[in-house]
Design a protein around this motif. Sequence first.
Motif, PDB file in Angstrom:
ATOM      1  N   ILE A 143      13.822 -61.914  27.780  1.00  0.00           N
ATOM      2  CA  ILE A 143      12.436 -61.552  27.479  1.00  0.00           C
ATOM      3  C   ILE A 143      12.207 -60.059  27.722  1.00  0.00           C
ATOM      4  CG2 ILE A 143      10.038 -61.848  28.229  1.00  0.00           C
ATOM      5  CD1 ILE A 143      10.752 -64.787  28.825  1.00  0.00           C
ATOM      6  N   ASN A 144      12.641 -59.590  28.900  1.00  0.00           N
ATOM      7  CA  ASN A 144      12.436 -58.181  29.236  1.00  0.00           C
ATOM      8  C   ASN A 144      13.309 -57.265  28.387  1.00  0.00           C
ATOM      9  OD1 ASN A 144      10.584 -59.016  31.102  1.00  0.00           O
ATOM     10  ND2 ASN A 144      11.852 -58.650  32.890  1.00  0.00           N
ATOM     11  N   GLY A 145      14.497 -57.752  28.010  1.00  0.00           N
ATOM     12  CA  GLY A 145      15.365 -56.965  27.128  1.00  0.00           C
ATOM     13  C   GLY A 145      14.750 -56.803  25.745  1.00  0.00           C
ATOM     14  N   HIS A 146      14.115 -57.870  25.252  1.00  0.00           N
ATOM     15  CA  HIS A 146      13.431 -57.797  23.952  1.00  0.00           C
ATOM     16  C   HIS A 146      12.293 -56.786  24.011  1.00  0.00           C
ATOM     17  CE1 HIS A 146      11.740 -59.013  20.130  1.00  0.00           C
ATOM     18  NE2 HIS A 146      10.583 -59.262  20.710  1.00  0.00           N
ATOM     19  N   LYS A 147      11.605 -56.719  25.156  1.00  0.00           N
ATOM     20  CA  LYS A 147      10.498 -55.762  25.311  1.00  0.00           C
ATOM     21  C   LYS A 147      11.024 -54.322  25.195  1.00  0.00           C
ATOM     22  CE  LYS A 147       7.532 -53.459  28.426  1.00  0.00           C
ATOM     23  NZ  LYS A 147       7.509 -52.867  29.750  1.00  0.00           N
ATOM     24  N   ILE A 148      12.177 -54.068  25.813  1.00  0.00           N
ATOM     25  CA  ILE A 148      12.771 -52.726  25.739  1.00  0.00           C
ATOM     26  C   ILE A 148      13.094 -52.373  24.294  1.00  0.00           C
ATOM     27  CG2 ILE A 148      14.790 -51.359  26.391  1.00  0.00           C
ATOM     28  CD1 ILE A 148      14.829 -52.921  29.042  1.00  0.00           C
ATOM     29  N   ASP A 149      13.627 -53.353  23.541  1.00  0.00           N
ATOM     30  CA  ASP A 149      13.935 -53.114  22.123  1.00  0.00           C
ATOM     31  C   ASP A 149      12.678 -52.800  21.319  1.00  0.00           C
ATOM     32  OD1 ASP A 149      16.621 -53.473  22.472  1.00  0.00           O
ATOM     33  OD2 ASP A 149      16.657 -55.556  21.807  1.00  0.00           O
ATOM     34  N   CYS A 150      11.585 -53.472  21.660  1.00  0.00           N
ATOM     35  CA  CYS A 150      10.338 -53.265  20.912  1.00  0.00           C
ATOM     36  C   CYS A 150       9.762 -51.875  21.136  1.00  0.00           C
ATOM     37  CB  CYS A 150       9.306 -54.331  21.303  1.00  0.00           C
ATOM     38  SG  CYS A 150       9.752 -55.992  20.756  1.00  0.00           S
ATOM     39  N   TYR A 151      10.183 -51.202  22.211  1.00  0.00           N
ATOM     40  CA  TYR A 151       9.724 -49.838  22.488  1.00  0.00           C
ATOM     41  C   TYR A 151      10.781 -48.789  22.097  1.00  0.00           C
ATOM     42  CZ  TYR A 151       5.538 -51.341  24.966  1.00  0.00           C
ATOM     43  OH  TYR A 151       4.307 -51.876  25.278  1.00  0.00           O
TER      44      TYR A 151
ATOM     45  N   LYS B  36      12.692 -46.824  19.396  1.00  0.00           N
ATOM     46  CA  LYS B  36      12.521 -46.473  17.998  1.00  0.00           C
ATOM     47  C   LYS B  36      13.784 -46.699  17.167  1.00  0.00           C
ATOM     48  CE  LYS B  36       8.827 -43.082  18.700  1.00  0.00           C
ATOM     49  NZ  LYS B  36       8.391 -41.681  18.501  1.00  0.00           N
ATOM     50  N   LYS B  37      14.924 -46.758  17.825  1.00  0.00           N
ATOM     51  CA  LYS B  37      16.180 -46.966  17.107  1.00  0.00           C
ATOM     52  C   LYS B  37      16.481 -48.445  16.894  1.00  0.00           C
ATOM     53  CE  LYS B  37      18.309 -42.696  18.853  1.00  0.00           C
ATOM     54  NZ  LYS B  37      19.456 -42.128  19.599  1.00  0.00           N
ATOM     55  N   SER B  38      15.699 -49.322  17.513  1.00  0.00           N
ATOM     56  CA  SER B  38      15.948 -50.760  17.406  1.00  0.00           C
ATOM     57  C   SER B  38      15.233 -51.341  16.195  1.00  0.00           C
ATOM     58  CB  SER B  38      15.461 -51.471  18.681  1.00  0.00           C
ATOM     59  OG  SER B  38      15.493 -52.874  18.515  1.00  0.00           O
ATOM     60  N   GLU B  39      15.821 -52.390  15.611  1.00  0.00           N
ATOM     61  CA  GLU B  39      15.192 -53.065  14.476  1.00  0.00           C
ATOM     62  C   GLU B  39      13.939 -53.834  14.905  1.00  0.00           C
ATOM     63  OE1 GLU B  39      18.012 -57.073  14.645  1.00  0.00           O
ATOM     64  OE2 GLU B  39      18.165 -55.695  12.952  1.00  0.00           O
ATOM     65  N   ASN B  40      13.791 -54.054  16.223  1.00  0.00           N
ATOM     66  CA  ASN B  40      12.619 -54.757  16.742  1.00  0.00           C
ATOM     67  C   ASN B  40      11.490 -53.814  17.140  1.00  0.00           C
ATOM     68  OD1 ASN B  40      13.698 -57.414  16.579  1.00  0.00           O
ATOM     69  ND2 ASN B  40      14.911 -57.026  18.425  1.00  0.00           N
ATOM     70  N   TYR B  41      11.669 -52.514  16.884  1.00  0.00           N
ATOM     71  CA  TYR B  41      10.665 -51.524  17.305  1.00  0.00           C
ATOM     72  C   TYR B  41       9.296 -51.851  16.707  1.00  0.00           C
ATOM     73  CZ  TYR B  41       8.171 -47.109  17.797  1.00  0.00           C
ATOM     74  OH  TYR B  41       7.239 -46.155  18.106  1.00  0.00           O
ATOM     75  N   GLY B  42       8.285 -51.863  17.578  1.00  0.00           N
ATOM     76  CA  GLY B  42       6.920 -52.102  17.133  1.00  0.00           C
ATOM     77  C   GLY B  42       6.517 -53.550  17.047  1.00  0.00           C
ATOM     78  N   LYS B  43       7.451 -54.485  17.263  1.00  0.00           N
ATOM     79  CA  LYS B  43       7.129 -55.907  17.188  1.00  0.00           C
ATOM     80  C   LYS B  43       6.432 -56.366  18.471  1.00  0.00           C
ATOM     81  CE  LYS B  43      10.861 -57.284  14.047  1.00  0.00           C
ATOM     82  NZ  LYS B  43      12.054 -58.174  13.883  1.00  0.00           N
TER      83      LYS B  43
END
Length: 395
Positions: free
Chosen positions: A184-192, A194-201
């Motif tokens: 869960i916390n790892g997904h949050k880091i990805d969402c912040y 900018k290089k991740s495909e999950n950025y902004g989710k």
Amino acid sequence: MAKEEKEVTSLHEYIIENAAKKRKTPAKWFDAMVMHMNECHLASHVGKFTNPDIKTTVCSHSKKVAGYVTTGGSTCSLDILTPAQYLGSASLLLSPVTPDKNVLEAVITRDKELEKELELLSLSIEKLQKKVQEMLEDSQKEPEATDTHLRQVYFPIAEGEYHLLSVMPSSCLALEMYQRIRAINGHKIDCYNKKSENYGKPCEEVTGLTMIGFGGTKPQNISALNSRCGGKAYLLSSLPPALREVKVRVPRSDFFKESIWYKSQSSALYRLHAYMKQERNTMEIRKAIHDLVDEMIDAVLLVAYQIRAGAAGWSEEETYTALPRSQKIWLDDACMEERLEPSWTGEIAAAFARWVVFSYEKLLGEEAVSLGDAEWRNFKDQMEIVLKDEVRYES
């Protein structure tokens, strides 16, 4: 402290990689791991998590029972106890075959995917199945005695009768929780990032955590799952919530303009906007809009109840002469008898509908979709049903 094991994309690659580290062929490495599985012991509750000198373990096979939280009714992998020199066998059993099954679970459920992975390396599954069956039979044996290092609880079962229970931690649940929180916390880091495909989710975060360690520099001496998690687990916060006093503004002329700030419902209004933009008009979209309006109704009623909690008769003061009679009936408990007649509900419901439309247009500005009489009437009818239900309940 031991490092967490690197994920491998498939089981056959895992076998090839680990066989190469030992300078063996995949067949010889696999046979050695299977042969030493008789040193592995399955468990759901491991005494070593309480005290490293405790050898008592329990493998719970309890089924899911309605109304109760049980280890057997939870989705998590069984833990494995084994001497450190045979940890490779335990690691093989805990290695993933599919996204939701490891080798141990795949053997138990006879998953064909496991056979396919082993066939890629010309490895036989029969010996593995036999060893796992022996492990399962051995793990079903209950401990003959408890351990003096474990806490004991007297549990009453009848007058003058009791059971003496030993309290043991569920290692498989604790370590499953650790892995889920990391995800869960790892997904949050990805969402912040900018290089991740999950950025902004959208993302979530589990806060207020305390990390606890087991086994020191040798987590493998506690259990296999503990070794895979680097000897780390999380404790969730058990502190009571910190509540702050929220002051409610008592309206002088209009409850919806003075006591409810439109931005307090921005989350619901933005979600409402997302559905209003849809060209489709499906049952699913209509239900979603209905639920969002219900959410705003709950917020409005909460403020109304807070105003009601004040001293009865407040609306009779000269300061509140401009407040509509319907709102006085609704908000002032001095008018409880009048409130039992539903004649006032239509005016309040209409004011609520106007407030929703106003708040939506104010928040979205030029992006707002034009809301007509049909939407206004739906909002009004939905609120009026709730208010009339309240009248019936109080009657």
